[in-house]
Design an enzyme around this catalytic site. Structure first.
Site, mmCIF file in Angstrom:
data_model
loop_
_atom_site.group_PDB
_atom_site.id
_atom_site.type_symbol
_atom_site.label_atom_id
_atom_site.label_comp_id
_atom_site.label_asym_id
_atom_site.label_seq_id
_atom_site.Cartn_x
_atom_site.Cartn_y
_atom_site.Cartn_z
ATOM 1 N N VAL A 65 -5.186 2.520 16.650
ATOM 2 C CA VAL A 65 -6.125 3.247 17.514
ATOM 3 C C VAL A 65 -5.899 4.755 17.441
ATOM 4 O O VAL A 65 -6.805 5.507 17.092
ATOM 5 C CB VAL A 65 -6.038 2.762 18.974
ATOM 6 C CG1 VAL A 65 -6.918 3.619 19.891
ATOM 7 C CG2 VAL A 65 -6.495 1.304 19.074
ATOM 8 N N GLY A 78 -2.468 11.504 9.648
ATOM 9 C CA GLY A 78 -1.348 12.132 8.966
ATOM 10 C C GLY A 78 -0.370 11.100 8.452
ATOM 11 O O GLY A 78 -0.131 10.082 9.105
ATOM 12 N N GLU A 124 -13.914 12.285 4.695
ATOM 13 C CA GLU A 124 -14.095 11.739 3.350
ATOM 14 C C GLU A 124 -15.358 12.340 2.719
ATOM 15 O O GLU A 124 -16.179 12.955 3.396
ATOM 16 C CB GLU A 124 -14.239 10.216 3.424
ATOM 17 C CG GLU A 124 -13.073 9.504 4.072
ATOM 18 C CD GLU A 124 -11.811 9.534 3.236
ATOM 19 O OE1 GLU A 124 -11.916 9.772 2.010
ATOM 20 O OE2 GLU A 124 -10.723 9.330 3.802
ATOM 21 N N LYS A 126 -12.433 0.943 16.893
ATOM 22 C CA LYS A 126 -11.295 1.127 17.800
ATOM 23 C C LYS A 126 -11.652 0.673 19.221
ATOM 24 O O LYS A 126 -10.801 0.150 19.939
ATOM 25 C CB LYS A 126 -10.844 2.583 17.762
ATOM 26 C CG LYS A 126 -10.244 2.951 16.405
ATOM 27 C CD LYS A 126 -9.982 4.436 16.259
ATOM 28 C CE LYS A 126 -9.373 4.733 14.888
ATOM 29 N NZ LYS A 126 -9.171 6.178 14.664
ATOM 30 N N VAL A 157 -0.018 6.653 3.984
ATOM 31 C CA VAL A 157 0.720 6.037 5.083
ATOM 32 C C VAL A 157 1.983 5.339 4.573
ATOM 33 O O VAL A 157 3.068 5.489 5.154
ATOM 34 C CB VAL A 157 -0.172 5.060 5.863
ATOM 35 C CG1 VAL A 157 0.621 4.359 6.958
ATOM 36 C CG2 VAL A 157 -1.360 5.801 6.465
ATOM 37 N N GLY A 158 1.859 4.567 3.501
ATOM 38 C CA GLY A 158 3.026 3.890 2.943
ATOM 39 C C GLY A 158 4.102 4.872 2.525
ATOM 40 O O GLY A 158 5.297 4.661 2.779
ATOM 41 N N THR A 210 -2.551 -0.614 3.609
ATOM 42 C CA THR A 210 -3.660 -0.401 2.680
ATOM 43 C C THR A 210 -4.851 0.197 3.433
ATOM 44 O O THR A 210 -4.855 0.279 4.654
ATOM 45 C CB THR A 210 -4.083 -1.714 1.996
ATOM 46 O OG1 THR A 210 -4.492 -2.663 2.988
ATOM 47 C CG2 THR A 210 -2.934 -2.298 1.181
ATOM 48 N N GLY A 230 -9.501 17.985 4.264
ATOM 49 C CA GLY A 230 -9.029 16.625 4.059
ATOM 50 C C GLY A 230 -9.167 15.735 5.279
ATOM 51 O O GLY A 230 -8.693 14.599 5.285
ATOM 52 N N GLY A 258 0.850 -1.185 0.000
ATOM 53 C CA GLY A 258 0.000 0.000 0.000
ATOM 54 C C GLY A 258 0.882 1.229 0.000
ATOM 55 O O GLY A 258 1.614 1.480 0.966
#
EC number: 1.1.1.3
Length: 351
Positions: free
Chosen positions: A158, A327, A215, A230, A18-19, A102, A212, A14
């Site tokens: 979390v 983030g 969604e 969570k 994040v990746g 992902t 941002g 992914g």
């Protein structure tokens, strides 16, 4: 693969926010990680069917890869490009550590669940920020990890980059946890903060989407589903309770009005969407709902897209951790902290 590797081979599954966040950190801090932690690594593969998958057993040039992503939004012109599917690439590469980043699927956990199963089964340690598979299949994944002598770590599921899971399970070892309660969804906290400034709910939601934080379909956040997932994870990890998401008493923020928010402030309180898991006798109860929190409490002063969690224990009383809940770099940091934890564990095993 579960034993100490002098040179760690890492795969990233992914390559969205994040990746890429993890890749940026690894690229920028490669020398510092070696000097401070004796941690040396190569990123040997990136798997992303949309942006493009890459494989080089001798290591990818992260600087060049990230520049190409910034310029083209795709890796498909890179010389290391491969058309292999993600599962095939995980099996062929057999990296020491796979970082699964992902998008979250709260219904089935896919495709992340299959990625993690495959990586663990071929002997790769797995770190992840993907809460779907952890919420839905943690026991199965931990069983596969144990069978193959590898680690599964998931600090970021979390509070993203803000530590809470390892804080409770490792730093608070020996404590009995009585309850955990907190703001675990930054989108709703941002919306409620804007409402305190005079925005009505829809205006605040639109602002969150513009920034941002929300969604285009904000249902998961504003109806409390994200927080409920969570809560199930915290119930399992901190209390050993198997609580389904659908069994959690859940209420989102869609019925909270600007007037209620402003009136609460006048009374010295703030409305916060709180995910709570607590022990009452022999029963573990979990809920998600808007609550009136005194401004004198640590959670009452958490504003904007920030997350916070208060953990009540027998030995330490209440401990509150506050920090970013989203983030690319922040969540990438959660993956890095888990990677370094695996590195330390393996170092100890050979000394």
């Amino acid at each position: 693969m579960g034993v100490y590797a002098l040179l760690w081979k890492i795969g990233i599954v992914g390559f969205g926010n994040v990746g890429q966040g993890l890749a940026h950190i690894l690229n920028r801090k490669k020398e510092a990680l070696q000097q401070r932690y004796d941690f040396e690594f190569l990123v040997t593969f990136i798997a992303d069917p949309v942006r493009g998958s890459l494989f080089n057993e001798d290591g990818l040039d992260l600087d060049a890869v990230l520049k190409e992503m910034a310029q083209k939004g795709s890796l498909k012109d890179r010389p290391e490009f491969t058309a292999e599917g993600t599962l095939q690439l995980i099996e062929r590469a057999k990296a020491n550590i796979v970082a699964e980043a992902t998008i979250t699927n709260l219904e089935s956990g896919e495709p992340g669940l299959s990625h993690m199963r495959k990586a663990l089964s071929v002997g790769s340690h797995v770190v992840t920020s993907n809460k779907g598979p952890i919420a839905l299949a943690l026991e199965e994944l931990e069983s596969v990890a144990k069978e193959n002598g590898v680690c599964l770590r998931y600090e970021g599921v979390v509070l993203s980059g803000t530590p809470c899971i390892n804080m409770v399970l490792e730093c608070m070892s020996g404590c009995d946890v009585k309850s955990v309660a907190g703001i675990v969804n930054g989108t709703t906290n941002y919306i409620l903060s804007k409402m305190e400034e005079g925005y009505d709910y829809l205006e605040a939601l639109m602002e969150a989407q513009k920034m941002g934080y929300a969604e285009s379909d904000p249902t998961s956040d504003v109806e409390g589903w994200d927080s409920a997932v969570k809560a199930t994870i915290m119930a399992k990890l901190f209390f050993g309770a198997n609580i389904k998401v659908t069994d959690i008493a859940r209420q989102g923020i869609t019925k909270v009005t600007k007037e209620k928010v402003i009136e609460a402030k006048k009374e010295g309180e703030r409305i916060k969407l709180i995910a709570e898991v607590r022990k009452e006798g022999n029963e573990i109860l979990a809920s998600v709902s808007p609550k009136f929190i005194p401004v004198s409490h640590a959670l009452g002063n958490v504003m904007g897209p920030t997350n916070a969690l208060t953990v009540a224990t027998d030995h330490l009383g209440e401990v509150t951790v506050i920090g970013p809940g989203a983030g690319r770099i922040e969540t990438g940091q959660a993956l890095l902290s888990d990677i370094l934890a695996i590195h330390r564990t393996c170092l100890c095993s050979v000394h």
